[in-house]
Design an enzyme around this catalytic site. Structure first.
Site: not given
Length: 274
Positions: A12, A36, A70, A120, A122, A158, A214, A258
């Protein structure tokens, strides 16, 4: 064996940006893995000297420090700024947005609810921007067990599925006097998920390529399994099993955000050779 690739898959925007930053900042360190995907992390270390550090306290003056995609907890960033280090922020802009929302909404007195996985990185980072203790839920069932106030603000990790966010948002709208709903799911994540859903309906076996830690990759696997029971997650071509493809005619391939193209290509080549 016919192989079909998902319409949308792989790197991404945020990951591409972070990789480019790391490649330009040789011999630097990242707080936690930049992304990740352990294979890509190993490549960055071998070719560019980019190493992973988990503890801010061990960072020495004079080092180049890259903030992972993240993001990191607010206090960790504050501590880094007291050190004599060069900081390069590779936090994905899609991750920065919920951080900003949580900070402003909590300051305005809203109870913060985060749809995500509490462990996580993030989510840990987003949680740290709330001035009051946020509630983190991974499902509607968890939300129903929580003590919800009448004035809330909802954000999402996200990489979550939009339909699950909608369930949580609908519940809050009917149980709160005031509910501020923010759709912070990444557009690329949504596109990859929809492409995986479409492809999984057309194939006999589905391969999802990405890091096993991930979140967005695991979401792709869950989506694929809904339509194709013979769906598997692999980090690279070495994880493939010949038995998976026995009596199968069409194989679908998708990949997490990723996952670099060089790994996807090797997986495709290995499948073609089976």
């Amino acid at each position: 064996m016919e192989i079909k690739l998902a319409k949308k898959y792989g790197f991404c925007f945020g990951v591409k940006r972070a990789i480019q930053i790391a490649e330009k900042t040789k011999n630097s360190i990242t707080l936690g893995p930049l992304i990740h995907n352990p294979k890509e992390i190993s490549r960055l270390q071998m070719k560019f000297g980019v190493k992973v550090e988990e503890n801010t306290q061990t960072i020495k003056n004079g080092q180049n420090v890259i903030i992972r995609t993240h993001g990191i907890p607010k206090d960790d960033l504050k501590y880094l700024k007291t050190k004599d280090v060069q900081i390069t922020d590779a936090t994905c802009p899609y991750v920065t947005k919920p951080q900003e929302i949580v900070e402003s909404m909590s300051e305005e007195g809203y109870q913060i609810i985060i749809f995500g996985d509490k462990t996580h990185p993030e989510v840990k980072g987003v949680m740290s921007y709330s001035i009051t203790d946020p509630i983190v839920v991974s499902s509607l069932e968890e939300l129903k067990e929580a003590k919800i106030k009448k004035k809330i603000a909802l954000v999402s990790q996200t990489t979550k599925q939009a339909e699950n966010l909608l369930k949580i948002a609908s519940y809050l709208i009917t149980h709160c006097y005031e509910a501020r709903i923010f759709n912070t799911i990444c557009n690329a994540t949504s596109d990859n998920q929809e492409s995986a859903r479409e492809l999984s309906k057309e194939v006999d076996v589905m391969i999802v390529v990405g890091g096993k830690t991930s979140s967005n990759t695991k979401q792709l696997l869950n989506i694929a399994l809904q339509n194709c029971p013979d769906s598997y997650l692999v980090e690279d071509e070495n994880d493939l099993c010949k038995e998976w493809f026995k009596d199968k005619n069409v194989c679908g391939i998708t990949a997490g955000a990723s996952t670099p193209d060089w790994i996807i290509d090797k997986v495709k080549e290995k499948i073609q050779s089976l």
